[in-house]
Design a protein around this motif. Sequence first.
Motif, short mmCIF file in Angstrom:
data_model
loop_
_atom_site.label_atom_id
_atom_site.label_comp_id
_atom_site.label_asym_id
_atom_site.label_seq_id
_atom_site.Cartn_x
_atom_site.Cartn_y
_atom_site.Cartn_z
N VAL A 62 0.94 -1.25 -0.06
CA VAL A 62 0.03 0.06 0.10
C VAL A 62 0.91 1.22 0.05
CG1 VAL A 62 -1.70 1.34 1.32
CG2 VAL A 62 -1.80 -1.09 1.05
N SER A 63 1.92 1.31 0.77
CA SER A 63 2.72 2.66 0.96
C SER A 63 3.50 2.84 -0.38
CB SER A 63 3.83 2.16 1.98
OG SER A 63 4.42 3.37 2.22
N ILE A 64 3.86 1.78 -1.05
CA ILE A 64 4.47 1.74 -2.20
C ILE A 64 3.32 2.23 -3.32
CG2 ILE A 64 5.79 0.57 -4.37
CD1 ILE A 64 6.90 -1.47 -2.24
N ILE A 65 2.19 1.96 -3.58
CA ILE A 65 1.30 2.30 -4.40
C ILE A 65 1.04 3.57 -4.20
CG2 ILE A 65 -1.19 2.04 -5.16
CD1 ILE A 65 -0.71 -1.17 -4.64
N LYS A 89 -5.14 -16.67 -5.34
CA LYS A 89 -6.43 -15.84 -5.30
C LYS A 89 -6.73 -15.87 -3.39
CE LYS A 89 -8.62 -16.39 -9.76
NZ LYS A 89 -7.40 -16.60 -10.48
N ASP A 90 -6.58 -17.09 -3.00
CA ASP A 90 -6.82 -17.03 -1.43
C ASP A 90 -5.71 -16.14 -0.94
OD1 ASP A 90 -8.84 -18.96 -1.75
OD2 ASP A 90 -7.83 -20.49 -1.29
N GLY A 91 -4.40 -16.26 -1.37
CA GLY A 91 -3.29 -15.45 -0.73
C GLY A 91 -3.79 -13.91 -0.92
N PHE A 92 -4.27 -13.50 -2.19
CA PHE A 92 -4.75 -12.02 -2.17
C PHE A 92 -5.76 -11.79 -1.13
CE2 PHE A 92 -3.29 -12.21 -6.88
CZ PHE A 92 -2.31 -11.37 -6.65
N ARG A 93 -6.74 -12.72 -1.32
CA ARG A 93 -8.05 -12.54 -0.22
C ARG A 93 -7.50 -12.49 1.03
NH1 ARG A 93 -10.46 -15.87 2.76
NH2 ARG A 93 -9.66 -17.74 1.57
N VAL A 94 -6.86 -13.36 1.74
CA VAL A 94 -6.60 -13.45 3.19
C VAL A 94 -5.73 -12.25 3.62
CG1 VAL A 94 -5.02 -14.53 4.58
CG2 VAL A 94 -6.43 -16.04 3.40
N ASN A 95 -5.11 -11.67 2.56
CA ASN A 95 -4.05 -10.49 2.83
C ASN A 95 -4.71 -9.20 2.61
OD1 ASN A 95 -1.25 -11.71 4.12
ND2 ASN A 95 -1.88 -12.96 2.53
N GLY A 96 -5.77 -9.19 2.12
CA GLY A 96 -6.54 -7.88 1.73
C GLY A 96 -6.32 -7.28 0.30
N TYR A 97 -5.62 -8.06 -0.35
CA TYR A 97 -5.26 -7.31 -1.66
C TYR A 97 -6.63 -7.09 -2.77
CZ TYR A 97 -0.32 -8.27 -0.82
OH TYR A 97 0.84 -8.13 -0.53
N PRO A 107 -4.50 -3.51 -10.91
CA PRO A 107 -4.88 -4.82 -10.96
C PRO A 107 -4.09 -5.91 -10.28
CG PRO A 107 -4.00 -3.61 -12.80
CD PRO A 107 -4.04 -2.70 -12.09
N LEU A 108 -4.76 -7.04 -9.88
CA LEU A 108 -4.19 -8.28 -9.45
C LEU A 108 -3.90 -9.09 -10.54
CD1 LEU A 108 -6.08 -8.85 -6.22
CD2 LEU A 108 -4.20 -7.52 -6.47
N VAL A 109 -2.63 -9.80 -10.85
CA VAL A 109 -2.25 -10.76 -11.89
C VAL A 109 -1.75 -11.96 -11.05
CG1 VAL A 109 -1.08 -11.24 -13.72
CG2 VAL A 109 -1.63 -8.76 -13.51
#
Length: 366
Positions: A62-65, A89-97, A107-109
């Motif tokens: 977040v800080s970098i973005i 996708k689970d990793g993205f979800r669990v970590n709030g991405y 975007p998430l790739v």
Amino acid sequence: MKKEDIIITYGSDATSMTRALLQSIDIEGLLPDKHASIALKPNLVVAVTADSGATTHPEIVVSIIEFLQEKGYHSISIVESAWVGDSTKDGFRVNGYNQISKKYNVPLVDVKGDSYEKKTVDGITMEVSQTILNTDFLISLPVLKGHCQTAMTCALKNMKGCLSDRSKRLFHSLGLHRPIAALNVVRAADLIIVDSLNGDLDFEEGGNPVETNRMFACRDSVLCDSFGASLLGFELRDVPYIEMAEHLGAGTTDLEKANVIQLNEPSDEPVVRPTGRANYLGRYTEPDSACSACYGNLIHALKRLEEVDRLKNVKRNICIGQGYKGVKDPSKAGVGICTKGLGKSLPGCPPKAIDMIKFIKELNAD
């Protein structure tokens, strides 16, 4: 920021630490084209949160973005692939991405669903993410942690998340080290910001986090991993892919020529006592208001000694922490500048784990 620079900061606030590193880097000097595509590559090897010691703290992302968008960069994506058998996708979800993606329009790739291009280096053919190959500027955000097969993982191994699952399996069949080195010839990060806040002691998937409360930035992945290895108490020979990558031209291992820039002193907040395996190793210490960066390095040093069956030779506990400032005791030994009044003391604020290992070996040889 020059190729030989290693910029390090200490603390417990990942957001402010990340911004401090970015402000010291001069990102616009590295990337003058504001329309350039930028990929952020965290470590989301498994779907667990960062407090496990396995995955990148999302506050860093977040800080970098926010920093990049403030500077006028808007072609930013987050690119990653979990290990074989787990869901990115689970990793993205669990970590709030997912929320991060929506809020910042980034975007998430998921590399598992990306298209690939075959690349061959050193006789190894691998399938690499097209998104990663086509991005103009790649920022890698590895976690500095132990690994049960390669001893450690940091910048060089973090690139494995840019491969197809088929190539990941191939890498394991080839023993990981030579393929990891070859991959970083195909594509290495343009900038590395290392999450070394609480990396796991032994395993890529987390479970035994060791609080060290530091982050550091590099441009050379080989130099980055050489420095990371010293922090964890490893010699270069313990992590073969580092020197292999150097021999293939991916960077340098020469830490003597590195320019280490320390932005601040380690936090004076007492370390949070570790649990599990790290807690067992702590019985060889006498901490008194120890900073996490120093104490974490000591835990890693003790772990390395245990691995070569030298822990049983430790005749006296190692003192560490601010509570030893001004203490004069010739019978005790300690690590860190705070223990300089003891009979034997290793200087540094904090000393690297690799230096602690040498000190403890010499101490117990007396």
